[in-house]
Design an enzyme around this catalytic site. Structure first.
Site, PDB file in Angstrom:
ATOM      1  N   GLN A   1       0.851  -1.189   0.000  1.00 54.14           N
ATOM      2  CA  GLN A   1       0.000   0.000   0.000  1.00 54.14           C
ATOM      3  C   GLN A   1       0.890   1.243   0.000  1.00 54.14           C
ATOM      4  O   GLN A   1       1.661   1.462   0.941  1.00 54.14           O
ATOM      5  CB  GLN A   1      -0.914   0.041   1.226  1.00 54.14           C
TER       6      GLN A   1
ATOM      7  N   TYR B   1      -5.626  11.236   3.716  1.00 53.75           N
ATOM      8  CA  TYR B   1      -4.213  11.405   3.409  1.00 53.75           C
ATOM      9  C   TYR B   1      -4.066  12.098   2.045  1.00 53.75           C
ATOM     10  O   TYR B   1      -5.047  12.563   1.477  1.00 53.75           O
ATOM     11  CB  TYR B   1      -3.490  10.054   3.509  1.00 53.75           C
TER      12      TYR B   1
ATOM     13  N   GLY C   1      -9.628  -6.178   8.794  1.00 53.34           N
ATOM     14  CA  GLY C   1      -8.517  -5.537   9.490  1.00 53.34           C
ATOM     15  C   GLY C   1      -8.352  -6.101  10.890  1.00 53.34           C
ATOM     16  O   GLY C   1      -7.508  -6.955  11.139  1.00 53.34           O
TER      17      GLY C   1
HETATM   18  C1  PHB Z   1      -3.884   5.207  11.582  1.00 54.60           C
HETATM   19  O1  PHB Z   1      -2.729   4.847  11.832  1.00 54.60           O
HETATM   20  O2  PHB Z   1      -4.605   5.682  12.439  1.00 54.60           O
HETATM   21  C2  PHB Z   1      -4.380   5.051  10.231  1.00 54.60           C
HETATM   22  C3  PHB Z   1      -3.485   4.977   9.186  1.00 54.60           C
HETATM   23  C4  PHB Z   1      -3.958   4.827   7.911  1.00 54.60           C
HETATM   24  C5  PHB Z   1      -5.315   4.756   7.707  1.00 54.60           C
HETATM   25  C6  PHB Z   1      -6.206   4.839   8.746  1.00 54.60           C
HETATM   26  C7  PHB Z   1      -5.736   5.003  10.015  1.00 54.60           C
HETATM   27  O3  PHB Z   1      -5.780   4.626   6.470  1.00 54.60           O
END
Ligand code: PHB
Length: 389
Positions: free
Chosen positions: A106, A189, A335
């Protein structure tokens, strides 16, 4: 959690272009911050992914892998910008393949969610870049002392510089033996910051209209496909999420994501990973939750014609089975269940209860000084079930 129904659809193989997944149980990208002492995957990361390949994962999507030293939030997240990192990832991809698994990297850049005091960001010696100079509200710098808020980022002059970095990361990922890459376009992001009209106020060809806000993500996808080929590039999107202070009014959201998905679909991607609304990833500001909640399947399924659709966030195996057998989705992404059950697919196949609880105190690591034993705690020590055959 007990498994009551049979899961023949969830456990059936799935072809994605040249790849055949042995089942439709996909491991989600999960931030675990275990690549101590710096940013190079280590033997503890290797064990973690191998356990899950041995447990039968149809496809593993790695944790967010940083495309560049600039643009990071946590310490000890792995990167893929150096040859040392490529060599370390190569060991992981080979070991996953030896277990009959498949693995996508990713690709991650945090944009305005980076912090100048985060170790990698500091070492990069570059500013925090984003589409526009607008800070996110809040701040969750798990390892930075005090409680710094997000900073006002520097608007990137030419976004093509960042697109080139994604391309370089994909070249490195290919060299490291990954079967494909997933572009992290979700959760507020960098790619999401370009898509969202509350974080992208640019007036050039990278902002404003739906087409312009979509350009950044689409141009990256084109580069990734040019490196990996058709059906080896996926993208994760969270149109119904508010994490990291994003979210637009409903009609803007529908227009933006339907356009983006239709255009991206033409690139013959492997899949769209749609993340459903998740309260855990929805911040509250001024007493109001941030996200624009809506049903992502009902809203975007019709825009996906060539690629597969995989669904993420809070699914149970029973729910996944129902959605796959009714052809609403092609595969399911898990997850939390994969954190605490390295053998999740095997357990589902054997009807073994999913009774390991996630220990939230060990979600993230103890930092750069942590010993390998400390890094393993809550990461590689969740027990597998006992199997008689
Ligand atoms: C997180 O570390 O909180 C985190 C990172 C990436 C994501 C969602 C949460 O897509």
């Amino acid at each position: 959690m007990s498994t009551t129904t049979s899961h023949s659809a969830l456990l059936s193989p799935l072809a994605i272009g040249p790849l055949t997944l042995r089942n439709r149980v996909i491991m989600s990208a999960l931030t675990r911050s275990r690549s101590a002492p710096t940013n190079v995957p280590n033997e503890v990361n290797l064990e973690h992914y191998v356990q899950r390949a041995r447990g039968g994962a149809g496809l593993i999507v790695t944790e967010g892998v940083l495309i560049e030293q600039q643009g990071t939030e946590w310490q000890n997240a792995p990167g893929i910008w150096s040859q040392e990192q490529v060599a370390a990832w190569k060991k992981i991809t080979s070991a996953v393949h030896a277990e009959g698994g498949l693995i996508f990297a990713q690709l991650w850049h945090l944009g305005r969610i980076s912090h100048p005091d985060a170790p990698e960001q500091k070492a990069a010696g570059k500013p925090v870049y984003a589409p526009s100079a607008i800070s996110a509200r809040g701040g969750k710098f798990r390892f930075i002392p005090g409680e710094p808020g997000y900073v006002t980022p520097t608007a990137i002059d030419d976004p093509r510089v960042l697109i080139e970095q994604y391309k370089k990361a994909a070249i490195n990922a290919k060299e490291a033996g990954f079967d494909g890459v997933e572009l992290h376009g979700a959760n507020g992001y960098l790619v999401h910051q370009f898509l969202d009209s509350t974080s992208n106020l640019r007036t050039d060809s990278w902002g404003g209209s739906v087409e312009n806000r979509s350009r950044f993500g689409l141009e990256i996808l084109k580069e990734l496909v040019s490196v990996f080929g058709n059906k080896r590039v996926g993208i994760k999107l969270s149109p119904a999420g508010g994490y990291n202070d994003v979210g637009m009014p409903l009609q803007d959201t529908l227009d933006t994501f339907n356009y983006f998905i239709s255009e991206a679909d033409k690139l013959d991607l492997a899949y769209f990973c749609l993340a459903r609304y998740l309260a855990m990833l929805d911040p509250t500001f001024d007493g109001k939750t941030r996200a624009t909640q809506h049903d992502v399947l009902a809203s975007y399924r019709q825009s996906i014609k060539k690629s597969l659709l995989i669904l993420n966030a809070g699914l149970t195996p029973d729910e996944a089975e129902a959605l796959i057998s009714s052809k609403q989705i092609d595969a399911a992404v898990f997850g939390m269940l994969f954190i605490s059950h390295p053998d999740l697919p095997k357990r589902i196949a054997h009807g073994i209860p999913l009774d390991n609880q996630v220990d939230f105190t060990t979600l993230y690591s103890g930092g750069p000084q942590a010993t390998l034993e400390e890094l393993r705690k809550g990461y590689n020590d969740y027990p597998e079930a006992t199997y008689n055959n």
